[in-house]
Design a protein around this motif. Structure first.
Motif, short mmCIF file in Angstrom:
data_model
loop_
_atom_site.label_atom_id
_atom_site.label_comp_id
_atom_site.label_asym_id
_atom_site.label_seq_id
_atom_site.Cartn_x
_atom_site.Cartn_y
_atom_site.Cartn_z
N PHE A 1 0.80 -1.21 0.00
CA PHE A 1 0.00 0.00 0.00
C PHE A 1 0.84 1.27 0.00
O PHE A 1 0.28 2.36 -0.10
CB PHE A 1 -0.91 0.02 1.23
CG PHE A 1 -1.84 -1.17 1.31
CD1 PHE A 1 -2.94 -1.26 0.49
CD2 PHE A 1 -1.59 -2.20 2.21
CE1 PHE A 1 -3.80 -2.33 0.56
CE2 PHE A 1 -2.44 -3.28 2.29
CZ PHE A 1 -3.56 -3.35 1.46
N ARG A 2 2.14 1.16 0.14
CA ARG A 2 2.94 2.37 0.31
C ARG A 2 2.95 3.23 -0.95
O ARG A 2 2.86 4.45 -0.87
CB ARG A 2 4.37 2.00 0.72
CG ARG A 2 4.46 1.55 2.18
CD ARG A 2 5.85 1.13 2.56
NE ARG A 2 5.86 0.54 3.90
CZ ARG A 2 6.86 -0.16 4.39
NH1 ARG A 2 7.94 -0.38 3.66
NH2 ARG A 2 6.79 -0.67 5.61
N VAL A 3 3.09 2.61 -2.11
CA VAL A 3 3.10 3.38 -3.35
C VAL A 3 1.77 4.09 -3.53
O VAL A 3 1.71 5.27 -3.89
CB VAL A 3 3.40 2.45 -4.55
CG1 VAL A 3 3.25 3.22 -5.86
CG2 VAL A 3 4.80 1.88 -4.44
N GLN A 4 0.67 3.38 -3.28
CA GLN A 4 -0.63 4.00 -3.37
C GLN A 4 -0.76 5.16 -2.39
O GLN A 4 -1.30 6.22 -2.73
CB GLN A 4 -1.73 2.98 -3.10
CG GLN A 4 -1.90 1.95 -4.20
CD GLN A 4 -3.02 0.96 -3.88
OE1 GLN A 4 -3.29 0.72 -2.71
NE2 GLN A 4 -3.63 0.41 -4.90
N SER A 5 -0.28 4.98 -1.17
CA SER A 5 -0.39 6.02 -0.15
C SER A 5 0.39 7.26 -0.55
O SER A 5 -0.10 8.39 -0.40
CB SER A 5 0.10 5.49 1.20
OG SER A 5 -0.64 4.38 1.61
N VAL A 6 1.60 7.08 -1.05
CA VAL A 6 2.41 8.22 -1.49
C VAL A 6 1.72 8.95 -2.64
O VAL A 6 1.66 10.19 -2.67
CB VAL A 6 3.82 7.75 -1.92
CG1 VAL A 6 4.59 8.89 -2.58
CG2 VAL A 6 4.59 7.23 -0.72
N ALA A 7 1.18 8.19 -3.58
CA ALA A 7 0.50 8.81 -4.73
C ALA A 7 -0.74 9.59 -4.29
O ALA A 7 -0.99 10.70 -4.77
CB ALA A 7 0.12 7.73 -5.75
N LEU A 8 -1.52 9.03 -3.38
CA LEU A 8 -2.72 9.72 -2.90
C LEU A 8 -2.35 10.97 -2.12
O LEU A 8 -3.02 12.01 -2.23
CB LEU A 8 -3.56 8.76 -2.04
CG LEU A 8 -4.22 7.60 -2.78
CD1 LEU A 8 -4.91 6.66 -1.79
CD2 LEU A 8 -5.23 8.12 -3.80
N GLY A 9 -1.29 10.89 -1.31
CA GLY A 9 -0.82 12.07 -0.60
C GLY A 9 -0.36 13.16 -1.55
O GLY A 9 -0.66 14.34 -1.37
N PHE A 10 0.36 12.77 -2.60
CA PHE A 10 0.81 13.72 -3.62
C PHE A 10 -0.38 14.36 -4.32
O PHE A 10 -0.40 15.57 -4.56
CB PHE A 10 1.70 13.00 -4.63
CG PHE A 10 2.15 13.85 -5.78
CD1 PHE A 10 3.19 14.75 -5.64
CD2 PHE A 10 1.51 13.76 -7.01
CE1 PHE A 10 3.61 15.55 -6.71
CE2 PHE A 10 1.92 14.55 -8.08
CZ PHE A 10 2.97 15.44 -7.93
N ALA A 11 -1.40 13.54 -4.63
CA ALA A 11 -2.59 14.06 -5.30
C ALA A 11 -3.32 15.08 -4.45
O ALA A 11 -3.94 16.01 -4.98
CB ALA A 11 -3.54 12.91 -5.66
N ALA A 12 -3.23 14.94 -3.13
CA ALA A 12 -3.89 15.90 -2.24
C ALA A 12 -3.08 17.18 -2.09
O ALA A 12 -3.65 18.28 -1.97
CB ALA A 12 -4.11 15.26 -0.87
N VAL A 13 -1.75 17.08 -2.11
CA VAL A 13 -0.90 18.23 -1.84
C VAL A 13 -0.77 19.16 -3.05
O VAL A 13 -0.70 20.39 -2.90
CB VAL A 13 0.50 17.76 -1.38
CG1 VAL A 13 1.49 18.92 -1.35
CG2 VAL A 13 0.41 17.12 -0.01
N VAL A 14 -0.76 18.61 -4.26
CA VAL A 14 -0.52 19.42 -5.46
C VAL A 14 -1.52 20.57 -5.59
O VAL A 14 -1.12 21.73 -5.76
CB VAL A 14 -0.52 18.53 -6.72
CG1 VAL A 14 -0.56 19.38 -7.98
CG2 VAL A 14 0.73 17.67 -6.75
N PRO A 15 -2.85 20.32 -5.53
CA PRO A 15 -3.78 21.46 -5.63
C PRO A 15 -3.62 22.44 -4.46
O PRO A 15 -3.82 23.65 -4.64
CB PRO A 15 -5.16 20.80 -5.60
CG PRO A 15 -4.93 19.37 -5.97
CD PRO A 15 -3.57 19.04 -5.44
N LEU A 16 -3.27 21.92 -3.29
CA LEU A 16 -3.08 22.80 -2.13
C LEU A 16 -1.94 23.77 -2.38
O LEU A 16 -2.08 24.99 -2.14
CB LEU A 16 -2.81 21.95 -0.89
CG LEU A 16 -2.47 22.73 0.39
CD1 LEU A 16 -3.66 23.57 0.82
CD2 LEU A 16 -2.05 21.78 1.50
N VAL A 17 -0.81 23.27 -2.85
CA VAL A 17 0.35 24.13 -3.11
C VAL A 17 0.01 25.14 -4.21
O VAL A 17 0.34 26.34 -4.10
CB VAL A 17 1.56 23.28 -3.54
CG1 VAL A 17 2.71 24.16 -3.99
CG2 VAL A 17 2.00 22.38 -2.39
N ALA A 18 -0.68 24.69 -5.24
CA ALA A 18 -1.06 25.60 -6.33
C ALA A 18 -1.97 26.70 -5.82
O ALA A 18 -1.81 27.88 -6.19
CB ALA A 18 -1.74 24.81 -7.45
#
Length: 235
Positions: A89-106
């Motif tokens: 699940f680690r790859v999925q977790s990292v990808a989901l975390g990245f998907a959440a952070v990108v719009p936030l940073v933008a």
């Protein structure tokens, strides 16, 4: 979603949903009454098309800060998953975390006027593609190449911590164990989920005669020694 994904679904109840709904309701009230107080947007009635200006009121920033806190709380929950979950699940977790952070940073870049345009829409596109890949692209069904490997995780039924899990059921007749999990949503009890639990040796026995072999077994990190991940490789 972060609570459900991190096995904390029991915290998602009516009280939590009602509490989370308070702020959006109040924001709608503030927006629809902004003409009176201008606490969300500053107005300029001399403008030809719309009196709404680019100058934000104090409640706008309170709302933005609240949304940032919610998103970062979800990311922290996902980070905990990354730290303690099995490798499957680690790859999925990292990808989901990245998907959440990108719009936030933008959005932070736009709100703070660091950039001269709004990068949030393309950031959501990147987020959506990443989320889709995390959910679909990492499925075991995509393991098709001759030299492919597959990972899956399990709880070791011999471990005392596993036997203390909610829904644990010993199965002496079959010399095994299982975990039964059932969730309640909106006062409706869902169908029970049955998870068969195997020891690493039982996994090795199960792949005998198949096109797979057990290449590696890794025990979970400190505090999660009752979990393990298995790497399967094609013969």
């Amino acid at each position: 979603m972060a609570l459900e994904y991190s096995d904390r679904g029991e915290f998602v109840d009516r009280q939590l949903l009602a509490a989370l709904a308070v702020e959006p309701v109040l924001v709608n009230v503030v927006v629809w009454t902004n003409d009176v107080h201008e606490l969300f947007w500053k107005l300029d009635w001399s403008r030809a098309q719309t009196p709404i200006t680019d100058t934000h009121g104090v409640l706008f920033f309170v709302h933005v800060a609240y949304m940032y806190v919610l998103v970062m709380t979800g990311v922290l929950v996902m980070s905990d998953v990354i730290a303690r979950r099995e490798r499957l699940f680690r790859v999925q977790s990292v990808a989901l975390g990245f998907a959440a952070v990108v719009p936030l940073v933008a959005n932070v870049l736009f709100v703070t006027e660091t950039v001269g345009f709004d990068p949030t829409p393309p950031a959501f596109l990147v987020s959506g593609v990443t989320f889709y890949w995390a959910v679909v692209g990492t499925d075991l069904a995509y393991v098709t190449t001759p030299d492919a490997t597959a990972l899956f995780g399990c709880y070791d039924p011999r471990h005392e911590a596993t036997r203390d899990l909610i829904g644990f059921r010993a199965d002496p007749a079959n010399r095994g164990a299982a975990r039964i999990v059932q969730y309640e949503y909106d006062d409706e009890l869902g169908e029970p989920w049955l998870f068969r639990l195997f020891t690493p040796d039982e996994v090795r026995d199960a792949v005998v005669g198949t096109g797979w072999r057990v290449a590696d077994v890794e025990t979970g990190p400190e505090g999660w020694e009752h979990t393990y991940s298995v790497t399967l490789a094609k013969r």
